[in-house]
Motif scaffolding. Structure first.
Motif, PDB file in Angstrom:
ATOM      1  N   ARG A 121       0.832  -1.208   0.000  1.00 52.98           N
ATOM      2  CA  ARG A 121       0.000   0.000   0.000  1.00 52.98           C
ATOM      3  C   ARG A 121       0.860   1.248   0.000  1.00 52.98           C
ATOM      4  N   ASN A 122       2.018   1.194   0.651  1.00 50.02           N
ATOM      5  CA  ASN A 122       2.935   2.325   0.645  1.00 50.02           C
ATOM      6  C   ASN A 122       3.402   2.633  -0.775  1.00 50.02           C
ATOM      7  N   THR A 125       1.193   5.196  -2.396  1.00 49.03           N
ATOM      8  CA  THR A 125       1.005   6.491  -1.745  1.00 49.03           C
ATOM      9  C   THR A 125       1.268   7.669  -2.678  1.00 49.03           C
ATOM     10  N   ALA A 137      -4.609   8.198   0.600  1.00 52.15           N
ATOM     11  CA  ALA A 137      -3.182   8.285   0.906  1.00 52.15           C
ATOM     12  C   ALA A 137      -2.977   8.239   2.420  1.00 52.15           C
ATOM     13  N   LYS A 138      -3.850   8.907   3.157  1.00 51.35           N
ATOM     14  CA  LYS A 138      -3.752   8.886   4.622  1.00 51.35           C
ATOM     15  C   LYS A 138      -3.910   7.460   5.146  1.00 51.35           C
ATOM     16  N   ALA A 140      -3.192   4.686   3.575  1.00 52.66           N
ATOM     17  CA  ALA A 140      -1.979   3.941   3.225  1.00 52.66           C
ATOM     18  C   ALA A 140      -0.841   4.299   4.174  1.00 52.66           C
ATOM     19  N   ILE A 141      -0.721   5.575   4.502  1.00 54.36           N
ATOM     20  CA  ILE A 141       0.319   6.026   5.435  1.00 54.36           C
ATOM     21  C   ILE A 141       0.082   5.435   6.818  1.00 54.36           C
ATOM     22  N   TYR A 144       1.059   1.856   6.942  1.00 60.74           N
ATOM     23  CA  TYR A 144       2.508   1.705   6.974  1.00 60.74           C
ATOM     24  C   TYR A 144       3.061   2.023   8.357  1.00 60.74           C
ATOM     25  N   LYS A 166       6.996  11.237   1.546  1.00 62.95           N
ATOM     26  CA  LYS A 166       5.598  10.958   1.212  1.00 62.95           C
ATOM     27  C   LYS A 166       4.682  11.512   2.296  1.00 62.95           C
ATOM     28  N   ARG A 167       5.091  11.342   3.526  1.00 67.93           N
ATOM     29  CA  ARG A 167       4.277  11.851   4.638  1.00 67.93           C
ATOM     30  C   ARG A 167       4.230  13.380   4.611  1.00 67.93           C
ATOM     31  N   TYR A 170       1.800  14.414   2.000  1.00 71.25           N
ATOM     32  CA  TYR A 170       0.430  14.226   2.497  1.00 71.25           C
ATOM     33  C   TYR A 170       0.017  15.434   3.348  1.00 71.25           C
TER      34      TYR A 170
END
Length: 184
Positions: A121-122, A125, A137-138, A140-141, A144, A166-167, A170
């Motif tokens: 899933r990451n 993202t 995306a949230k 998936a984060i 992770y 990536k974070r 987001y």
């Protein structure tokens, strides 16, 4: 020998050794070593990945996956499948990459491999963020963050630091620039 040649910087000799090994395998025999064949194709895929030849890497990963299934090693087959997503990303075929990573996550989930689900899933993202699908995306984060790839303090395992970027992206989309700056 192929890996030894590659580590010594002899790329043509490495590929020749891998091709010779794969070509000498008798897949018609009952005692064919599909595991070793799969590993040889994975090694060649890695070489092509490192040398930015995604189409050739895709062909090797697909062959590695086929050999892994013949060896009844479904975990390796799913890992090869997930690696395809990265190669399609390199080809700017993001929809294909997203579909593959999503399917790999489903396959890992069916086997109860939740850390691998989070990793798969990451892989989606950045695509989700580029498509402004911030809520997905949230999720998936967060998946992770709950995996073993992140310690109790929120630090990722070495070699996975791209997750911070990536974070940060987001948080930019979520209109939280202070949090974004922290992760950048």
């Amino acid at each position: 020998m192929g890996r030894t040649f590659y580590d010594c910087g002899k790329l043509p000799d490495a590929l020749e050794a891998f091709h010779a090994a794969v070509g000498s395998a008798d897949t018609a025999r009952d005692d064919c070593d599909y595991h070793t064949l799969s590993l040889a194709h994975i090694q060649m895929a890695e070489i092509f990945h490192r040398h930015y030849q995604p189409r050739t890497a895709i062909a090797e990963l697909m062959e590695a996956q086929r050999m892994a299934y013949k060896d009844k090693d479904t975990l390796m087959a799913i890992e090869c499948y997930l690696d395809l997503a990265n190669e399609y990303e390199r080809l700017c075929e993001r929809d294909t990459a997203f579909t593959i990573a999503t399917e790999a996550a489903r396959l890992f989930a069916a086997k109860g491999l939740h850390d691998r689900v989070a990793a798969a899933r990451n892989a989606t993202t950045m695509i989700l963020l580029d498509q402004h699908r911030t809520g997905e995306a949230k999720a998936a984060i967060e998946a992770y963050l709950a995996s073993s790839n992140v310690d109790s303090l929120g630090n990722v395992s070495p070699g996975r630091e791209i997750f911070y970027y990536k974070r940060g992206l987001y948080y930019l989309q979520a209109d939280k620039p202070d949090s974004a700056e922290y992760f950048f």
